[in-house]
Design an enzyme around this catalytic site. Structure first.
Site, PDB file in Angstrom:
ATOM      1  N   GLU A 110      -7.894  -0.598  -3.127  1.00  0.00           N
ATOM      2  CA  GLU A 110      -6.656  -1.155  -3.705  1.00  0.00           C
ATOM      3  C   GLU A 110      -6.975  -2.502  -4.346  1.00  0.00           C
ATOM      4  O   GLU A 110      -7.510  -3.401  -3.703  1.00  0.00           O
ATOM      5  CB  GLU A 110      -5.572  -1.336  -2.621  1.00  0.00           C
ATOM      6  N   GLU A 164      -8.567  -8.821  -3.567  1.00  0.00           N
ATOM      7  CA  GLU A 164      -7.467  -9.718  -3.954  1.00  0.00           C
ATOM      8  C   GLU A 164      -8.072 -11.054  -4.356  1.00  0.00           C
ATOM      9  O   GLU A 164      -9.110 -11.452  -3.830  1.00  0.00           O
ATOM     10  CB  GLU A 164      -6.579  -9.868  -2.719  1.00  0.00           C
ATOM     11  N   ASP A 194      -1.005  -8.192 -12.527  1.00  0.00           N
ATOM     12  CA  ASP A 194      -0.517  -9.334 -13.323  1.00  0.00           C
ATOM     13  C   ASP A 194      -0.487  -8.920 -14.796  1.00  0.00           C
ATOM     14  O   ASP A 194      -1.505  -8.499 -15.340  1.00  0.00           O
ATOM     15  CB  ASP A 194      -1.434 -10.547 -13.136  1.00  0.00           C
ATOM     16  N   LYS A 221       1.405 -12.889 -22.633  1.00  0.00           N
ATOM     17  CA  LYS A 221       1.190 -13.537 -23.943  1.00  0.00           C
ATOM     18  C   LYS A 221       0.050 -12.856 -24.703  1.00  0.00           C
ATOM     19  O   LYS A 221      -0.968 -12.502 -24.102  1.00  0.00           O
ATOM     20  CB  LYS A 221       0.836 -15.015 -23.744  1.00  0.00           C
ATOM     21  N   ASP A 235       5.981  -2.369 -13.410  1.00  0.00           N
ATOM     22  CA  ASP A 235       7.310  -2.534 -14.007  1.00  0.00           C
ATOM     23  C   ASP A 235       7.195  -2.920 -15.471  1.00  0.00           C
ATOM     24  O   ASP A 235       8.178  -2.915 -16.188  1.00  0.00           O
ATOM     25  CB  ASP A 235       8.024  -3.677 -13.275  1.00  0.00           C
TER      26      ASP A 235
END
Ligand SMILES: C[S@@+](CC[C@H](N)C(=O)[O-])C[C@H]1O[C@@H](n2cnc3c(N)ncnc32)[C@H](O)[C@@H]1O
Length: 324
Positions: free
Chosen positions: A29, A55, A105, A109, A141
């Site tokens: 993950e 992470e 993330d 931009k 999303d």
């Protein structure tokens, strides 16, 4: 379990990482956040797969570690690293069953799209580390990043794309709950390798047990060598993404010698390393990568030992042996 980069082998072996459960499916993950996904996803398998989570955030790492331990999933391995470094250097070819990326993330931009994980190079790397039949599962999303990732997967030439419903567990993460509360939709895609173009591992190894292979040099310092000041040295290696910065020099109160603090940047991987300059009985000095901090040996780290050696040469040292 929490692993530092230096705890891994390059590449590693799932049988070494999960000695009690070798041969089970292996799930990676990327960007696990506070670790809510795995406790929901693990029970959807007949036997709990071996889990590796990567992470960038240290705070998230500790939260996820607590959550996995409390859920009886403490044999999963969590590490704080950039995902592409872990996948390229640690994962063997054709070893992973699933790579999960939930709510990456988005870097919205235009000038920041280079920071996105799901670009052509990552798809090619992932295709070479997944088993035949393995897949990347993306849930996000962010409509624009989703379209971008699908386009990049096609452009990679090694992935087929199937869109559909996300696994239920992906709707239980911290970010999923945030979007669900706002009544927003999510996108899901399954990227499956169609070709296996092997992406090589780098020239990386752990700090060795055998002394002679630690990057080092032996030199004779000029009699007058008593450094009283030190200017930061920055070296950009030609035709590579490597930059070495010799930040500072410290005198040792315990031994005849000094320690250099160096910052080694190689693409996504940054290491802070110490390079000792220590007097030996025969009057020479040993310049050597210190074990402190668990460095791994990369071309950039070897070059940092070379940079300290060259800086000493520029002050009159005579090199008797180079081992870097
Ligand atoms: C938007 S958060 C989503 C966290 C979690 N997946 C969730 O759904 O709640 C994205 C996470 O990915 C991590 N991340 C970003 N880039 C990464 C990279 N290159 N390697 C590993 N983690 C990364 C960030 O630190 C952050 O925790």
């Amino acid at each position: 379990m929490i692993f530092r980069l230096g705890d891994f082998h390059f590449p590693d072996d799932p049988a070494r990482l999960y000695p009690d459960t070798p041969g089970r499916p292996w799930v990676l993950e990327v960007g696990f956040g506070d670790g809510r996904f795995w406790p929901h996803f693990a029970p959807t398998f007949p036997v709990t797969p071996n889990y590796l989570g990567v992470e960038l955030s240290g705070v998230s790492l500790l939260k996820a570690h607590r959550r996995l331990s409390a859920a009886g999933l403490g044999s999963g391995i969590l590490t704080k690293l950039p995902a592409d470094v872990l996948v390229r250097e640690v994962i063997p070819h054709g070893a992973l069953d699933v790579i999960v990326v939930n709510f990456p993330d988005p870097w919205p931009k235009d000038e920041h799209t280079d920071h996105r994980l799901l670009r052509v190079p990552f798809f090619q790397l992932a295709a070479s580390r997944l088993k035949p039949g393995g897949a990347i599962l993306l849930t996000t999303d962010h409509d624009e990043y989703f379209e971008f990732a699908v386009q990049q997967a096609h452009a990679s030439g090694v992935m087929s794309v199937q869109t559909g419903e996300p696994p239920a567990a992906a709707l239980e993460t911290k970010y999923a709950l945030k979007w669900r509360d706002l009544g927003l939709d999510v996108n899901h895609a399954r990227f499956t390798p169609t070709a296996h173009a092997p992406v090589p591992h780098g020239d990386v190894r752990p700090y060795p047990e055998d002394e002679p292979t630690v990057p080092h040099a032996v030199l004779t310092l000029p009699d007058t060598f008593t450094p009283t000041d030190f200017d930061k040295v920055t070296i950009r290696m030609p035709q590579s993404t490597t930059t070495i910065i010799l930040l500072d020099l410290y005198g040792s109160l315990r031994r005849d010698g000094w320690v250099t603090l160096a910052h080694v940047i190689e693409g996504e991987l940054t290491q802070e390393v110490l390079i000792g300059i220590t007097g030996r009985e025969d009057g020479t000095h040993l310049v050597r990568l210190a074990k402190f901090g668990g460095p791994i040996i990369t071309p950039g780290v070897k070059a940092a030992v070379g940079a300290v050696t060259q800086w000493l040469e520029s002050l009159g040292a005579v090199v008797k042996h180079r081992g870097y």
